[in-house]
Design a protein around this motif. Structure first.
Motif, short mmCIF file in Angstrom:
data_model
loop_
_atom_site.label_atom_id
_atom_site.label_comp_id
_atom_site.label_asym_id
_atom_site.label_seq_id
_atom_site.Cartn_x
_atom_site.Cartn_y
_atom_site.Cartn_z
N GLY A 122 25.02 77.70 10.66
CA GLY A 122 24.42 78.39 11.80
C GLY A 122 25.43 78.47 12.93
N THR A 123 25.43 79.57 13.65
CA THR A 123 26.37 79.65 14.76
C THR A 123 25.87 78.79 15.93
OG1 THR A 123 25.34 81.63 15.64
CG2 THR A 123 27.19 81.94 14.13
N GLN A 124 26.81 78.39 16.77
CA GLN A 124 26.48 77.56 17.95
C GLN A 124 26.85 78.36 19.20
OE1 GLN A 124 28.80 74.00 17.43
NE2 GLN A 124 27.87 73.54 15.45
N GLU A 125 25.84 78.65 20.00
CA GLU A 125 26.07 79.48 21.18
C GLU A 125 26.00 78.59 22.43
OE1 GLU A 125 26.98 82.45 20.49
OE2 GLU A 125 26.34 82.48 18.39
N PRO A 126 27.13 78.41 23.12
CA PRO A 126 27.17 77.42 24.20
C PRO A 126 26.29 77.79 25.41
CG PRO A 126 29.21 78.65 24.11
CD PRO A 126 28.41 79.07 22.91
N ILE A 127 25.67 76.74 25.95
CA ILE A 127 24.90 76.87 27.20
C ILE A 127 25.81 76.41 28.34
CG2 ILE A 127 22.88 76.04 28.49
CD1 ILE A 127 21.56 75.57 25.68
N GLU A 178 25.93 84.02 30.37
CA GLU A 178 27.10 83.43 31.03
C GLU A 178 27.03 81.92 30.91
OE1 GLU A 178 27.73 84.89 35.02
OE2 GLU A 178 27.27 86.93 34.29
N PRO A 179 27.64 81.36 29.87
CA PRO A 179 27.63 79.90 29.73
C PRO A 179 28.25 79.24 30.96
CG PRO A 179 28.61 80.97 27.80
CD PRO A 179 28.43 82.02 28.83
N ALA A 180 27.64 78.14 31.40
CA ALA A 180 28.18 77.44 32.58
C ALA A 180 29.52 76.80 32.22
CB ALA A 180 27.18 76.39 33.04
N THR A 181 30.43 76.80 33.19
CA THR A 181 31.74 76.20 32.89
C THR A 181 31.72 74.69 33.08
OG1 THR A 181 32.39 76.74 35.12
CG2 THR A 181 33.14 78.25 33.39
N GLN A 182 30.75 74.20 33.87
CA GLN A 182 30.59 72.75 34.06
C GLN A 182 29.21 72.35 33.53
OE1 GLN A 182 33.05 70.93 35.16
NE2 GLN A 182 34.31 72.71 35.63
N LYS A 183 29.04 71.09 33.21
CA LYS A 183 27.74 70.62 32.72
C LYS A 183 26.65 70.95 33.74
CE LYS A 183 25.09 66.69 31.31
NZ LYS A 183 24.86 65.28 31.52
#
Ligand code: CTP
Length: 401
Positions: free
Chosen positions: A197-202, A283-288
């Motif tokens: 499964g692909t992993q799409e970053p949050i 737009e995945p966040a660049t920081q946690k």
């Protein structure tokens, strides 16, 4: 022709077992690597010692032999083989093969095979002509087993008839041809498989994923390697890949698409076993991301991912394109729609709502929707076996396309 070929010779009971000794000698002389398996009744006619001396390997006679030698484990032996031969094949052994019975070492090796197999029936003429034996031989023929016909001539019983085992030289010549033509169906072909499964970053620590284990894609890679293909596996998971496989690791749908596009022109077959996420975070966040102070909840904006299979379908020239349809309802309707919409040649439909098949499981039960053909259902079997069967079915269709 037979140089280096790994041949399992199964010897079953009958007076003709002595001819298998000469056959072994001929195969070894031709530099084939021969391992012999004997039934209990075969041991009544010839000793295992004779075959082990000639083949220079131990002979498998007992399913439960107390040994650590992998050469005499029935599954290892079946996996090891490039081709199998049963000579002589008794009426009883033929019946067991036709029914899928595995109650001793010989029948278990035969049923565990992944290779082609040829059998040489040998028995009394009345036995040979008995409708039950003929029915079983027809069944085996339909299953793809090659039958090396017995000869007309003087039988051990003292009268003439059909049923005599062909002479070893004759069997040897037939095996040479059969082992050559029956082998690896994808030699020289390039097969690209996607898995997982692909992993799409949050954000840098979280992602959207799905339950796909990647096992089906890995099974396809292994089956394609077995058939001599050059395999590239584009995967999001990190299982042990089959040998001789080029592995490309990706995470997201976009990375998978880019990796596929690099391979697509040269590919002969593409198998999209990956569960590609239909959406990714805009737009995945660049920081946690930190917990919101006001507890009003969190809304994530998703945008559509490329439909990789549909794009491959739209750009298709010579490639044979295989997709999957993982569904929880209206399996065939949804799968048919995907077959058309994505211009695939084959859509493999599986019901992922059942726990014992589909995601994570080692088994699968699928329905194959070949373009312009009626659906074909494969019963529940291991994912590896599904992959082997599918590749076998694809081969003639690739040639037609
Ligand atoms: N697929 C793809 N790209 C996507 C989604 C799916 O290449 N963005 C491929 C899958 O690898 C699979 C086939 O398309 O071979 C069908 O995938 P599936 O998830 O069953 O279907 P979808 O087209 O995503 O439709 P839906 O989710 O609405 O069922």
């Amino acid at each position: 022709m037979l140089v280096g070929k790994k041949i399992v010779l199964v010897v079953t009971g009958g007076i003709a077992a002595y001819k298998a000794v000469t056959l072994t000698r001929l195969l070894v002389k031709a530099q084939a690597d021969v391992r012999v398996v004997m039934t209990k009744s075969a041991c009544e006619f010839v000793t295992p010692k004779t075959f082990s001396v000639l083949s220079t390997h131990p002979v498998l006679t007992d399913l439960f032999a107390d040994t650590t030698d992998p050469a005499i484990d029935h599954i290892e032996l079946a996996d090891w083989a490039d081709y199998m031969v049963v000579a002589p094949a008794s009426a009883n052994f033929i019946a067991k093969m036709a029914q899928g019975i595995a109650d001793d070492a010989a029948s278990s090796v035969v049923i565990a095979r992944h290779t082609g197999i040829a059998i040489a029936p040998a028995m009394n003429s009345n036995m040979y002509q008995n409708p039950a034996v003929q029915r079983n031989l027809n069944q085996l023929s339909a299953d793809g087993v090659k039958i090396m016909a017995p000869e007309q001539g003087q039988l051990a019983e003292g009268y003439a008839g059909i049923g005599r085992l062909a002479e070893p030289e004759n069997l040897f010549a037939q095996i040479g041809i059969l082992a050559e033509t029956d082998e690896k169906t994808l030699t020289g072909k390039r097969v690209v498989v996607t898995a997982g499964g692909t992993q799409e970053p949050i954000d840098p620590v979280r992602y959207i994923a799905n339950h796909s284990s990647g096992k089906m894609g890995y099974a396809f890679s292994q089956a394609a390697v077995e058939q001599g293909a050059q395999v590239t596996l584009i995967t999001t998971v990190d299982l042990t890949p089959p040998p001789f496989t080029k592995v490309v690791h990706v995470k997201t749908a976009q990375e998978m698409q880019a990796a596929l596009m690099q391979q697509y022109d040269a590919a002969d077959v593409v198998i999209m076993a990956a569960a590609v996420a239909d959406y990714r975070i805009a737009e995945p966040a660049t920081q946690k991301m930190k917990k919101q102070a006001d507890a009003s909840g969190l809304t994530l904006k998703l945008v559509e991912n490329p439909d990789i299979l549909a794009e491959l379908g739209a750009q298709k020239s010579h490639q044979y394109l295989v997709g999957f349809a993982a569904e929880t309802q209206q399996l065939l309707d949804h799968a048919q729609a995907k077959l058309k919409k994505k211009h695939a040649d084959l859509l493999i439909a599986n019901d992922v709502s059942q726990a014992d098949i589909g995601f994570g499981s080692d088994d699968n039960a699928v329905t194959l929707l070949f373009k312009n053909e009626t659906p074909e259902t494969l019963p529940k079997m291991s994912k590896l076996e599904v992959a082997r069967q599918v590749l076998k079915l694809i081969k003639p269709r690739m040639e037609e396309a």
